[in-house]
Motif scaffolding. Structure first.
Motif, short mmCIF file in Angstrom:
data_model
loop_
_atom_site.label_atom_id
_atom_site.label_comp_id
_atom_site.label_asym_id
_atom_site.label_seq_id
_atom_site.Cartn_x
_atom_site.Cartn_y
_atom_site.Cartn_z
N TYR A 61 52.75 29.09 103.59
CA TYR A 61 51.61 29.68 102.89
C TYR A 61 52.11 30.54 101.74
O TYR A 61 52.86 31.49 101.94
N HIS A 66 48.01 28.89 97.22
CA HIS A 66 46.88 28.59 98.10
C HIS A 66 45.74 29.59 98.01
O HIS A 66 44.69 29.39 98.64
N TYR A 73 43.66 28.65 104.82
CA TYR A 73 44.86 27.85 105.04
C TYR A 73 44.97 27.46 106.51
O TYR A 73 45.22 26.30 106.85
N LEU A 132 43.14 21.37 100.54
CA LEU A 132 44.36 22.16 100.44
C LEU A 132 45.57 21.40 100.98
O LEU A 132 45.49 20.77 102.04
N ALA A 134 49.14 21.80 102.58
CA ALA A 134 49.76 22.90 103.32
C ALA A 134 51.27 22.79 103.45
O ALA A 134 51.93 23.78 103.76
#
Length: 581
Positions: A61, A66, A73, A132, A134
């Motif tokens: 992260y 992000h 997240y 998103l 990751a």
């Protein structure tokens, strides 16, 4: 053969058992904190563990990438069903891990592990289009070499080729461990104020995709639950030991790295199996088998297969990226095989499959990596999975173990002799001749595989599990008396086999006690998923000669765990007494 008379005693503030990613990170951090650290590894830290040949994705992260919403997240990880430990722990421990993940990434990059795949922080693969991303893409082929070098630079004493067999302690606090040299006739007694255990997953519990070829596994077959077995016998809590999962990859070529591929999963009629991508997508990959790990198995078993990974249409640049990813994920053998067979991924789809059953669960711990045994810490694949969580919680565990060791007193070694003698006798018994029927470790392993597959497989029931326990009990009685080895290599395999049988029994008993169906734990006689068990860990520990079960929240208050204040222990204790039985 007589029991070994050669014994070496090594003292440390912190003993690290297992030189994988978590173990090396724990050792590095504990040494930085000023602790005298000894690391014992069954193999060699340069090549041992799940990360031995490399990795190419790291959950990380980064707020600048992000955004500031860590909850978003974490939500993406859990909804994507590919978040590893994010799906197994409470929100607070997950945030502790993710909040520190970028710090570890920057450390690794500074140490010489290439964490910037495209010259900057690149997030690619294991992602839904438009959502998103990751996972940080990195090149981890050299990670074990780099981490070993960093550990040695900080003064960590690495003792390779020693299998730690039992912990020392009294059931309330740990005081060291006993190990067996894998090459020479020598026993090691490690005396330590704190112990970190990180020996990885439990493989070889179920049959593989090619049962006669034990080494055809997506991870090293020396990952045999040694840590879980020894801490269980010492009174530590295990959690969710009945749970299982399945991975996907190349047919009959068991390897990790499903997320490294850049292509589309298609059926025999050239139709995409999932709704996510229709052409190779380097940034996202194809998430279909992560959403449903058994999809490929159902298709094949219903004669609707085969299933293919289709890379046709991939650009030259992305193909080079794919091949480099496979190499860094430990799949150089796959690359060499495809080249040797003349398989051009730009023209030829390759067949994929669902792999065999793998046991999960592990050692229960809090967000500080502490167990219910004072001075005992754990991280890595001992609870959850994934290299990112292993590195972060290994670091946290090393720090807390070093802090604990500063106030802990050395244990009285006299009462621990019973455990030392037990390990000595056990190892010597495998090498003796005569005295009844002999069984080698492979025969014992095949018998275990058959029993676990038939009675504790994908579909379970109380009567089937009870019958399986009876079969397992008879097999254990036979191998306890008749398991034999012709050399030290086989002797270590025998020690692993004992641990595997213990873990098989724990899995079956845990599956009986969990009277519900959840994920791949499917009870035909208990088909409902109990919502009252959401957010709970199914705990098992060894006490008074048997398994004791409980339920605990996944977010226990750290102050409620490992409250025992270290002090000099007496000559008798539960663990020492158990070792005499």
């Amino acid at each position: 053969m007589m029991a070994s008379k050669r014994m070496e005693t090594i003292e440390a503030d912190v003993l690290v058992v297992g030189g994988g990613i978590a173990g090396l990170m724990a050792a590095i951090r504990a040494a930085e904190m000023g602790a005298k650290v000894v690391l014992a590894d069954k193999g060699n830290t340069l090549t041992s563990g799940a990360g031995s040949a490399g990795n190419d994705h790291f959950l990380c992260y980064i707020p600048e990438v992000h955004g500031d919403d860590l909850d978003a997240y974490l939500k993406e990880l859990r909804e994507g069903k590919g978040g590893g430990i994010a799906n197994l722990v409470g929100t607070t421990p997950a945030k502790v891990w993710l909040d520190k993940s970028f710090d570890i990434v920057k450390l690794w990059d500074q140490w010489g592990i290439p964490m910037r795949a495209d010259g900057d922080w690149t997030f690619a693969g294991h992602a839904f289009p438009g959502r998103l991303r990751a996972r940080l893409k990195y090149w981890g082929k050299n990670q074990k070499m780099v981490l070993t070098k960093q550990a040695r630079r900080r003064g960590v004493k690495i003792v390779n080729r020693v299998m730690v067999a039992e912990l020392l302690g009294d059931g309330r606090a740990v005081s060291g461990a006993v190990g067996v040299d894998t090459r020479e006739d020598r026993l090691y007694v490690f005396r330590a104020k704190a112990v970190f255990v990180g020996t990885g997953e439990v493989r070889r519990l179920y049959p593989g995709i090619t049962p006669a070829m034990l080494a055809n596994d997506s991870l090293p077959i020396t990952l045999t639950g040694d840590g879980r077995a020894m801490v269980y016998r010492a009174g530590a809590e295990l959690a969710n030991m009945e749970m299982i999962y399945r991975h996907v990859g190349l047919r009959n070529f068991a390897r990790q790295g499903q997320g490294s591929w850049i292509g589309v999963y298609r059926d025999h009629f050239d139709e995409p199996l999932g709704p996510y991508v229709t052409k190779p997508d380097r940034l996202h990959g194809d998430k279909t088998p992560e959403v449903d790990k058994e999809l490929f198995a159902r298709i094949f078993e219903s004669a609707q297969g085969p299933v293919y990974m289709d890379c046709r249409g991939i650009s030259e640049e992305d193909l080079e990226f794919l091949v480099h990813s496979l190499s860094n994920e430990g799949n150089q053998a796959v690359v060499d095989h495809l080249n040797g067979e003349g398989v051009d991924l730009r023209k030829n789809p390759v067949e994929f499959m669902t792999y065999s059953t793998i046991a999960v669960g592990g050692i229960f711990r809090d967000q500080g990596a502490a167990t219910n045994i004072a001075g005992l810490y754990t991280a890595g694949d001992e609870w959850g999975n994934g290299i990112s969580a292993a590195s972060v919680f290994g670091w946290i565990a090393g720090e807390n173990a070093a802090l604990y060791a500063k106030s802990a007193l050395a244990a009285d070694g006299e009462r621990e002799q019973a455990t030392v003698d037990q390990v000595r006798r056990r190892a010597a018994a495998f090498l003796r001749t005569g005295g009844g029927a002999d069984y080698d470790w492979k025969d014992a392993t095949y018998a275990l595989h058959q029993t676990m597959r038939d009675y504790a497989g994908i579909v379970r029931s109380g009567p089937m599990l009870e019958a399986g326990l009876q079969h397992l009990g008879r097999l254990k009685a036979k191998i306890d008396e008749g398991l034999r080895a012709t050399d030290r290599f086989e002797m270590i395999r025998c020690l692993e086999t004992i641990n595997l049988y213990d873990m098989g029994e724990v899995l079956m008993r845990s599956a009986i006690d969990r009277r519900e169906s959840r994920d791949l734990h499917r009870r035909a006689d208990c088909p409902i998923t109990d919502p009252l068990r959401n957010g709970m860990a199914h705990i098992v520990r060894f006490d008074d000669g048997g398994a004791v079960f409980d339920w605990k929240p996944l977010e226990p208050a750290p102050a409620a765990r490992a409250k025992f204040k270290p002090k000099r222990r007496g000559k008798k204790g539960k663990l020492a007494d158990a070792a005499q039985d």
